[in-house]
Motif scaffolding. Structure first.
Motif, mmCIF file in Angstrom:
data_model
loop_
_atom_site.group_PDB
_atom_site.id
_atom_site.type_symbol
_atom_site.label_atom_id
_atom_site.label_comp_id
_atom_site.label_asym_id
_atom_site.label_seq_id
_atom_site.Cartn_x
_atom_site.Cartn_y
_atom_site.Cartn_z
ATOM 1 N N PHE A 148 0.843 -1.188 0.000
ATOM 2 C CA PHE A 148 0.000 0.000 0.000
ATOM 3 C C PHE A 148 0.877 1.236 0.000
ATOM 4 O O PHE A 148 2.003 1.226 0.489
ATOM 5 C CB PHE A 148 -1.045 0.020 1.123
ATOM 6 N N ILE A 149 0.360 2.272 -0.618
ATOM 7 C CA ILE A 149 1.066 3.551 -0.706
ATOM 8 C C ILE A 149 0.344 4.520 0.213
ATOM 9 O O ILE A 149 -0.874 4.696 0.111
ATOM 10 C CB ILE A 149 1.083 4.073 -2.155
ATOM 11 N N GLN A 150 1.110 5.125 1.111
ATOM 12 C CA GLN A 150 0.536 6.053 2.081
ATOM 13 C C GLN A 150 0.960 7.475 1.739
ATOM 14 O O GLN A 150 2.144 7.776 1.649
ATOM 15 C CB GLN A 150 1.011 5.696 3.491
ATOM 16 N N ASN A 151 -0.023 8.318 1.532
ATOM 17 C CA ASN A 151 0.213 9.745 1.276
ATOM 18 C C ASN A 151 -0.113 10.505 2.548
ATOM 19 O O ASN A 151 -1.220 10.379 3.081
ATOM 20 C CB ASN A 151 -0.682 10.250 0.140
ATOM 21 N N HIS A 152 0.829 11.288 3.020
ATOM 22 C CA HIS A 152 0.612 12.121 4.201
ATOM 23 C C HIS A 152 0.307 13.517 3.689
ATOM 24 O O HIS A 152 1.097 14.108 2.963
ATOM 25 C CB HIS A 152 1.874 12.119 5.065
ATOM 26 N N LEU A 153 -0.872 14.043 4.064
ATOM 27 C CA LEU A 153 -1.316 15.346 3.574
ATOM 28 C C LEU A 153 -1.369 16.362 4.710
ATOM 29 O O LEU A 153 -1.717 16.032 5.839
ATOM 30 C CB LEU A 153 -2.705 15.236 2.951
ATOM 31 N N LEU A 154 -1.030 17.574 4.378
ATOM 32 C CA LEU A 154 -1.136 18.700 5.294
ATOM 33 C C LEU A 154 -1.832 19.814 4.525
ATOM 34 O O LEU A 154 -1.359 20.217 3.460
ATOM 35 C CB LEU A 154 0.259 19.125 5.750
ATOM 36 N N TYR A 155 -2.960 20.271 5.027
ATOM 37 C CA TYR A 155 -3.775 21.273 4.329
ATOM 38 C C TYR A 155 -4.068 20.840 2.888
ATOM 39 O O TYR A 155 -3.919 21.607 1.948
ATOM 40 C CB TYR A 155 -3.114 22.641 4.362
ATOM 41 N N ASN A 156 -4.419 19.565 2.710
ATOM 42 C CA ASN A 156 -4.792 18.971 1.416
ATOM 43 C C ASN A 156 -3.658 18.913 0.407
ATOM 44 O O ASN A 156 -3.898 18.735 -0.789
ATOM 45 C CB ASN A 156 -6.006 19.686 0.811
ATOM 46 N N LYS A 157 -2.414 19.078 0.844
ATOM 47 C CA LYS A 157 -1.260 18.939 -0.050
ATOM 48 C C LYS A 157 -0.389 17.799 0.448
ATOM 49 O O LYS A 157 -0.092 17.701 1.647
ATOM 50 C CB LYS A 157 -0.447 20.233 -0.099
ATOM 51 N N THR A 158 0.027 16.941 -0.470
ATOM 52 C CA THR A 158 0.867 15.810 -0.101
ATOM 53 C C THR A 158 2.248 16.312 0.315
ATOM 54 O O THR A 158 2.911 17.030 -0.434
ATOM 55 C CB THR A 158 1.001 14.826 -1.274
ATOM 56 N N ILE A 159 2.658 15.918 1.516
ATOM 57 C CA ILE A 159 3.982 16.316 1.997
ATOM 58 C C ILE A 159 4.940 15.127 2.071
ATOM 59 O O ILE A 159 6.150 15.317 2.141
ATOM 60 C CB ILE A 159 3.906 17.015 3.380
ATOM 61 N N ARG A 160 4.400 13.886 2.027
ATOM 62 C CA ARG A 160 5.257 12.714 2.097
ATOM 63 C C ARG A 160 4.519 11.520 1.514
ATOM 64 O O ARG A 160 3.311 11.370 1.720
ATOM 65 C CB ARG A 160 5.617 12.427 3.551
ATOM 66 N N VAL A 161 5.238 10.683 0.806
ATOM 67 C CA VAL A 161 4.671 9.455 0.250
ATOM 68 C C VAL A 161 5.561 8.299 0.690
ATOM 69 O O VAL A 161 6.780 8.357 0.540
ATOM 70 C CB VAL A 161 4.598 9.512 -1.298
ATOM 71 N N ARG A 162 4.941 7.261 1.241
ATOM 72 C CA ARG A 162 5.662 6.069 1.672
ATOM 73 C C ARG A 162 5.028 4.849 1.027
ATOM 74 O O ARG A 162 3.803 4.763 0.905
ATOM 75 C CB ARG A 162 5.603 5.888 3.195
ATOM 76 N N THR A 163 5.859 3.898 0.674
ATOM 77 C CA THR A 163 5.390 2.617 0.147
ATOM 78 C C THR A 163 5.633 1.560 1.209
ATOM 79 O O THR A 163 6.761 1.390 1.666
ATOM 80 C CB THR A 163 6.124 2.247 -1.149
ATOM 81 N N PHE A 164 4.572 0.873 1.604
ATOM 82 C CA PHE A 164 4.671 -0.173 2.623
ATOM 83 C C PHE A 164 4.468 -1.529 1.972
ATOM 84 O O PHE A 164 3.514 -1.739 1.238
ATOM 85 C CB PHE A 164 3.631 0.044 3.724
ATOM 86 N N MET A 165 5.391 -2.437 2.290
ATOM 87 C CA MET A 165 5.324 -3.806 1.800
ATOM 88 C C MET A 165 5.000 -4.717 2.969
ATOM 89 O O MET A 165 5.532 -4.548 4.064
ATOM 90 C CB MET A 165 6.679 -4.237 1.216
ATOM 91 N N ARG A 166 4.130 -5.692 2.721
ATOM 92 C CA ARG A 166 3.800 -6.669 3.762
ATOM 93 C C ARG A 166 5.014 -7.606 3.932
ATOM 94 O O ARG A 166 5.528 -8.123 2.956
ATOM 95 C CB ARG A 166 2.565 -7.470 3.376
ATOM 96 N N VAL A 167 5.438 -7.784 5.173
ATOM 97 C CA VAL A 167 6.554 -8.698 5.433
ATOM 98 C C VAL A 167 6.090 -9.975 6.120
ATOM 99 O O VAL A 167 6.828 -10.952 6.146
ATOM 100 C CB VAL A 167 7.694 -8.019 6.233
ATOM 101 N N LYS A 168 4.896 -9.965 6.707
ATOM 102 C CA LYS A 168 4.310 -11.175 7.318
ATOM 103 C C LYS A 168 2.824 -11.181 7.068
ATOM 104 O O LYS A 168 2.180 -10.202 7.044
ATOM 105 C CB LYS A 168 4.535 -11.180 8.819
#
Length: 168
Positions: A148-168
């Motif tokens: 899953f890709i997680q977008n962190h938004l502040l005041y409706n603007k993306t400030i960080r994008v992280r990609t999470f991989m399942r490990v278990k």
């Protein structure tokens, strides 16, 4: 003969006038509990010298326990635990987050507006009578069962994008 003409006219007019009408389609209500179960397991995101790990485990029939840890160059920068519980009145998950090194407790609302997109927003409580949604949000898009890709938004603007991989 006149009766046959009237009946035929009636049916023809019904066919002509109803041809453009379509039945309203209602989208089925999404099963928020089942959709949130996509989180279950251990997820990891690695970028530069930082590793973020989420561990989600089931709690009862409609809840989730979660823990989060952010490590930078082998040192824990941030750690928290969360309890997720389904609220049938709002059809959302309520999340209560407890931070390890701070007395802060944060409440979030989480819901899937579609089958693969989860939206999480903090709820700010200024006092018992005043509750509002915060200026910060997270948007998670499950692109597969194990990513899953997680977008962190502040005041409706993306400030960080992280990609999470399942490990278990």
């Amino acid at each position: 003969m006149k009766r046959l003409f009237l009946i035929t006219t009636f049916f023809l007019s019904m066919m002509l006038y109803t041809n453009g009408l379509h039945a309203q389609t209602t989208e089925p209500k999404l099963d928020q509990i089942e959709l949130h179960k996509q989180h279950l397991g251990t997820w990891k995101s690695v970028y530069n010298d930082t590793t973020e790990t989420y561990v989600y485990t089931p709690y009862g029939k409609s809840g989730i326990q979660a823990s989060f840890k952010k490590i930078f160059k082998g040192k824990i920068l941030y750690q928290c635990h969360q309890l997720w519980g389904y609220d049938k009145h709002s059809n959302k998950m309520l999340i209560m987050q407890f931070e390890k090194t701070s007395p802060n407790t944060t409440i979030f609302l989480s819901s899937f507006p579609s089958k693969n997109t989860n939206e999480i927003v903090p709820v700010i409580i200024t006092d018992a009578d005043h509750i509002r949604k915060g200026y910060e949000a997270w948007n998670e898009v499950f692109t597969s069962r194990d990513l899953f890709i997680q977008n962190h938004l502040l005041y409706n603007k993306t400030i960080r994008v992280r990609t999470f991989m399942r490990v278990k």
